[in-house]
Design a protein around this motif. Structure first.
Motif, PDB file in Angstrom:
ATOM      1  N   CYS A  10     -48.281  -0.679 -39.444  1.00  0.00           N
ATOM      2  CA  CYS A  10     -49.111  -1.763 -39.968  1.00  0.00           C
ATOM      3  C   CYS A  10     -50.218  -2.168 -38.996  1.00  0.00           C
ATOM      4  O   CYS A  10     -51.125  -2.900 -39.362  1.00  0.00           O
ATOM      5  CB  CYS A  10     -48.249  -2.975 -40.303  1.00  0.00           C
ATOM      6  SG  CYS A  10     -47.361  -3.628 -38.875  1.00  0.00           S
ATOM      7  N   HIS A  11     -50.169  -1.643 -37.750  1.00  0.00           N
ATOM      8  CA  HIS A  11     -51.189  -1.994 -36.770  1.00  0.00           C
ATOM      9  C   HIS A  11     -52.458  -1.160 -36.965  1.00  0.00           C
ATOM     10  O   HIS A  11     -53.472  -1.672 -37.422  1.00  0.00           O
ATOM     11  CB  HIS A  11     -50.623  -1.821 -35.341  1.00  0.00           C
ATOM     12  CG  HIS A  11     -51.629  -1.967 -34.253  1.00  0.00           C
ATOM     13  ND1 HIS A  11     -51.734  -1.068 -33.207  1.00  0.00           N
ATOM     14  CD2 HIS A  11     -52.593  -2.893 -34.051  1.00  0.00           C
ATOM     15  CE1 HIS A  11     -52.717  -1.464 -32.407  1.00  0.00           C
ATOM     16  NE2 HIS A  11     -53.254  -2.547 -32.896  1.00  0.00           N
ATOM     17  N   ARG A  12     -52.389   0.138 -36.679  1.00  0.00           N
ATOM     18  CA  ARG A  12     -53.588   0.956 -36.816  1.00  0.00           C
ATOM     19  C   ARG A  12     -53.351   2.216 -37.629  1.00  0.00           C
ATOM     20  O   ARG A  12     -54.052   3.221 -37.499  1.00  0.00           O
ATOM     21  CB  ARG A  12     -54.167   1.303 -35.441  1.00  0.00           C
ATOM     22  CG  ARG A  12     -54.909   0.150 -34.756  1.00  0.00           C
ATOM     23  CD  ARG A  12     -56.144  -0.280 -35.543  1.00  0.00           C
ATOM     24  NE  ARG A  12     -56.826  -1.419 -34.952  1.00  0.00           N
ATOM     25  CZ  ARG A  12     -56.627  -2.692 -35.342  1.00  0.00           C
ATOM     26  NH1 ARG A  12     -55.742  -2.973 -36.288  1.00  0.00           N
ATOM     27  NH2 ARG A  12     -57.309  -3.675 -34.773  1.00  0.00           N
TER      28      ARG A  12
ATOM     29  N   LEU B  77     -45.201  -0.192 -31.295  1.00  0.00           N
ATOM     30  CA  LEU B  77     -44.525  -1.166 -32.149  1.00  0.00           C
ATOM     31  C   LEU B  77     -43.198  -0.579 -32.628  1.00  0.00           C
ATOM     32  O   LEU B  77     -43.124   0.609 -32.964  1.00  0.00           O
ATOM     33  CB  LEU B  77     -45.391  -1.549 -33.352  1.00  0.00           C
ATOM     34  CG  LEU B  77     -46.487  -2.595 -33.085  1.00  0.00           C
ATOM     35  CD1 LEU B  77     -47.603  -2.031 -32.239  1.00  0.00           C
ATOM     36  CD2 LEU B  77     -47.032  -3.155 -34.389  1.00  0.00           C
TER      37      LEU B  77
ATOM     38  N   ILE C  93     -43.526  -6.017 -30.391  1.00  0.00           N
ATOM     39  CA  ILE C  93     -44.887  -5.571 -30.093  1.00  0.00           C
ATOM     40  C   ILE C  93     -45.013  -5.609 -28.577  1.00  0.00           C
ATOM     41  O   ILE C  93     -45.085  -6.684 -27.987  1.00  0.00           O
ATOM     42  CB  ILE C  93     -45.950  -6.479 -30.738  1.00  0.00           C
ATOM     43  CG1 ILE C  93     -45.824  -6.448 -32.262  1.00  0.00           C
ATOM     44  CG2 ILE C  93     -47.343  -6.051 -30.309  1.00  0.00           C
ATOM     45  CD1 ILE C  93     -46.793  -7.386 -32.978  1.00  0.00           C
TER      46      ILE C  93
ATOM     47  N   LYS D 138     -46.307 -11.037 -40.699  1.00  0.00           N
ATOM     48  CA  LYS D 138     -46.948 -10.007 -41.532  1.00  0.00           C
ATOM     49  C   LYS D 138     -46.843  -8.615 -40.909  1.00  0.00           C
ATOM     50  O   LYS D 138     -47.277  -7.622 -41.515  1.00  0.00           O
ATOM     51  CB  LYS D 138     -48.410 -10.369 -41.775  1.00  0.00           C
ATOM     52  CG  LYS D 138     -49.230 -10.419 -40.508  1.00  0.00           C
ATOM     53  CD  LYS D 138     -50.678 -10.837 -40.753  1.00  0.00           C
ATOM     54  CE  LYS D 138     -51.408 -10.975 -39.416  1.00  0.00           C
ATOM     55  NZ  LYS D 138     -52.803 -11.378 -39.548  1.00  0.00           N
ATOM     56  N   ALA D 139     -46.274  -8.526 -39.704  1.00  0.00           N
ATOM     57  CA  ALA D 139     -46.117  -7.214 -39.066  1.00  0.00           C
ATOM     58  C   ALA D 139     -44.885  -6.525 -39.637  1.00  0.00           C
ATOM     59  O   ALA D 139     -43.784  -6.627 -39.091  1.00  0.00           O
ATOM     60  CB  ALA D 139     -46.012  -7.376 -37.551  1.00  0.00           C
TER      61      ALA D 139
END
Lengths: 354, 354, 354
Positions: free
Chosen positions: B63-65, B86, B97, B106-107
């Motif tokens: 969900c980060h990049r 993550l 994280i 939301k992560a």
């Protein structure tokens, strides 16, 4: 749909290729005991030889579950599909459905008109009103005349067919692309006298290069004494080109008569669209070696392949670049006269059938 | 979007595959110490085994990049992304994280329901109103019954899943496609008595081939005395097919009872769409060798692979041809009854959820 | 057209890349006796060195029949096309059409401004009102200062250029992606103090990792006694990044002054779009070995290549996944500050020229 990037007047709709004529589909020696898959003029076909020695072309799709028939096997009765065994005759009619008593009338695949003449397979590409051919396929007597020995090959091109016409109608590129084989001196090529003539269906380009250095392929194949008088005669028709090149010892005899001596190379060049963006190039090279014909023919063919490989690299790179840059104006030069004339003929034929 | 070229009544919109059911996602032995990337039913997933021996499926996108999580590493706490570290649990929640005190709510990545039963991994494909499964995945007791030994493999197909259903529901193709292994006499296959039955969710095809020649695979695996009485029982459900084939010495005992003897091949065939144009084929073959079980199983699996390779070649060629020719009518023959029934079931399920 | 999947404010129309600036086109050592084909900023170019030692860039398309000029040959007078022999000068003007007396004025190809400075080739990417550059290309003195020895390479990326910016501006990924070379302890990386500053055209990220374990590449290249104080200074401009990393023995001297000692790695990172979806990555690594400079440089470059290969794998996988999942929200974390600032700079430049 990628537009032909050089042609100027291609109608947006209408058939993609000139109709009501014969196109080259292959060579006789390609049809042995196995069916041959080949897409011609946008039609995926299976070509095969029948038990009686004839030739046949069917749509390459079984009417049952669409397997390519070219994956099937040839039997005395016809071509049997490799999935569930339906058997088809040369006319496309299903002759047998294994395990089923009745063969329904709709069990058939489209058949095409294929003829064999002078070792060349010709496919009729007719319009709706000329499904049946109204003439014989072109003759090419040099394959069987006894005067020449010949060989050839089939190349697939990732480029539209007219880029090959351009290439063959302007042999001035020999001096830049084919230095290793048939090229010779670039200056001589670019400055050769060129005569372009023709009519509504053909173009003729004649070039004479007098008193020039013989290129490597010529020296290998013929005992020239020194410099040569060289001719190039190109005859274009929409379906194929005949290129008669050759040379005599410089000053020894005239080169503008059909009975000239010396070294002859007679090229047959069938160019048939596969799709609008790709094509097949069917070529033979016939020559008249003075001695050791097999060895000489082998060498001529080997060098022809090298030459045509170079052309293929150039033409496919040219096409990729045409696609990359999109439609842009081009600058014509003096050597383009023949090629431009051929493009006008194709454009005219397409316009007339639009 | 490429329409399913054979099916007749596929709704233009709506879900692409029947919902609210379990599909095969893989086999237990595929989940070792590394995450496994697999796209199922249009969803790119990462499958992995958790530290407590369970199985999990997450969306294959951090969900980060957006790096595929399948490039990450498995730790006792979960799956760690290979870009910025993550850490995600089996429920898709981000647990850590690195270098950041707070993990925002939301992560998280989407989690899917994956179950393991009888060495098979099952993925729940639920509609919005049935995100949670309302039943257990199907049982397949033959992997663990002790009566058989088994092995299997995973094939990727560049063809839609229903073309594999067609193939498996009509074993008459054995006589043309699989002559080298399980085929045998084509005439016998095409003329076998076939009985097709079923209901709204399943199809059953039974064929008996009495007093026939044993095919190579059968002879290798079992000491038949001569000719054989052979059965093929195919049970189709939208997510998988069970195919029980086998044979006894001709005339030695009835073959229409479940306790028949002789040589048995029990095939499990999970067919799961990858996309609308591609699919995964998960198969096992279980057999009952009379002696040297390991060597016999090895041979049966080797010949099964040969057989399924042949099918793959035929089916992918068929699909390329279906794309090439576009939508065109097809001619049905007698052997299509089971396959057509299965297509009507899928079409009905899709229509009901449109 | 694939939208840049991370950027937020890319105008739908307008130029694709910031204009009126120099971009890296290559390195001096790439221009030898052959023309070099390279697409930069959406323009297919041919780069070459002229007979007087200068450098030139032309559109890679002969104005006659569109063959790539990069297939031609370099002569003292310029670049000659490999099809019909047209000769072009460094300004794009056709100087000779073999066999034709007059060269028409329209026979020319587009020329671009290419400069060579400090072993780097710079291409001017001007807007219509700034076709001619209004400043010199950036200096990069470290290639020639005598203080360092350096080497480098050119990588092609199947990913948009800004994904490389993201990667270089956030070196916290070292602890997860580059464990084998320059990584070291992930925990140290993620928890390093990070200071981000900048202006409308640049971003500066500084990170200090005091009293940390030296990573393998550092130990190979420098005789550290034990733990190290390590710095990372990243300076971003839209066309390239300069990354000065290094370390001293822990506690031996301050690391926030330009005249610090110890081991230095000065990275030059030119990132130039090829298209909107692909880019070129031009990098050099300069270092200050205390002994055996050639052997040390060789080792540093070898390990840099390993490192950058790992980055390429991650970034290209990231991009494939971005395409696969389409536009979706992303969760930012603490390490993204520098990269997000750089994205805002590019977005602002694009918006201002839309």
């Amino acid at each position: 749909m990628i537009p032909n990037p050089i042609a100027t007047v291609v109608p947006a709709s209408g058939p993609d290729f000139p109709q009501d004529r014969w196109y080259v589909a292959g060579f006789s020696w390609e049809l042995s005991g196995k069916p041959l898959a080949r897409t011609l003029l946008g039609q995926p076909l299976v070509l095969f030889r029948t038990a009686d020695g004839g030739v046949a072309a069917l749509e390459d799709r079984c009417c049952h579950r669409a397997l390519p028939l070219s994956l099937g096997t040839l039997e005395s009765g016809g071509l049997r599909c490799g999935y569930h065994g339906l058997l088809f005759g040369a006319d496309g009619r299903c002759l047998e459905i294994p395990g089923q008593a009745k063969v329904p009338g709709k069990a058939l695949v489209k058949a095409f008109v294929l003829r064999e003449r002078d070792h060349i397979l010709w496919l009729w590409h007719g319009s709706d009103s000329h499904i049946v051919p109204d003439r014989e396929p072109p003759a090419y007597p040099h394959h069987d005349s006894g005067q020449y020995c010949f060989g050839g090959d089939v190349y697939h091109y990732a480029a539209p067919w007219q880029l090959i016409h351009d290439n063959l109608l302007d042999l001035s590129h020999l001096g830049y692309v084919h230095l290793r084989t048939i090229g010779g001196n670039a200056h001589i090529h670019m400055n050769a006298q060129m005569h372009v003539s023709g009519d509504e269906q053909s173009v003729r380009v004649v070039r004479h290069m007098l008193d020039s250095e013989p290129p490597p392929t010529y020296c290998d194949a013929y005992p020239f004494k020194g410099r040569i008088d060289r001719w190039q005669e190109i005859e274009f028709q929409p379906s194929h080109l005949c290129i008669w090149t050759g040379a005599v010892d410089a000053g020894s005899e005239p080169i503008d008569t059909a009975d000239r001596g010396g070294f002859h190379l007679r090229g047959f060049h069938g160019v048939t669209p596969e799709t609008k963006e790709t094509c097949h190039y069917f070529w033979t090279q016939a020559t008249n070696p003075v001695a050791a014909p097999e060895e000489n023919l082998r060498r001529v063919l080997e060098q022809t392949r090298l030459t045509f490989d170079e052309d293929k690299q150039v033409i496919e790179a040219q096409y990729r670049n045409l696609l990359r840059f999109g439609e842009r104006s081009m600058v014509d030069i003096h050597v383009d006269a023949g090629a431009n004339r051929a493009r006008r003929i194709i454009a005219g034929l397409l316009a007339s059938q639009a």
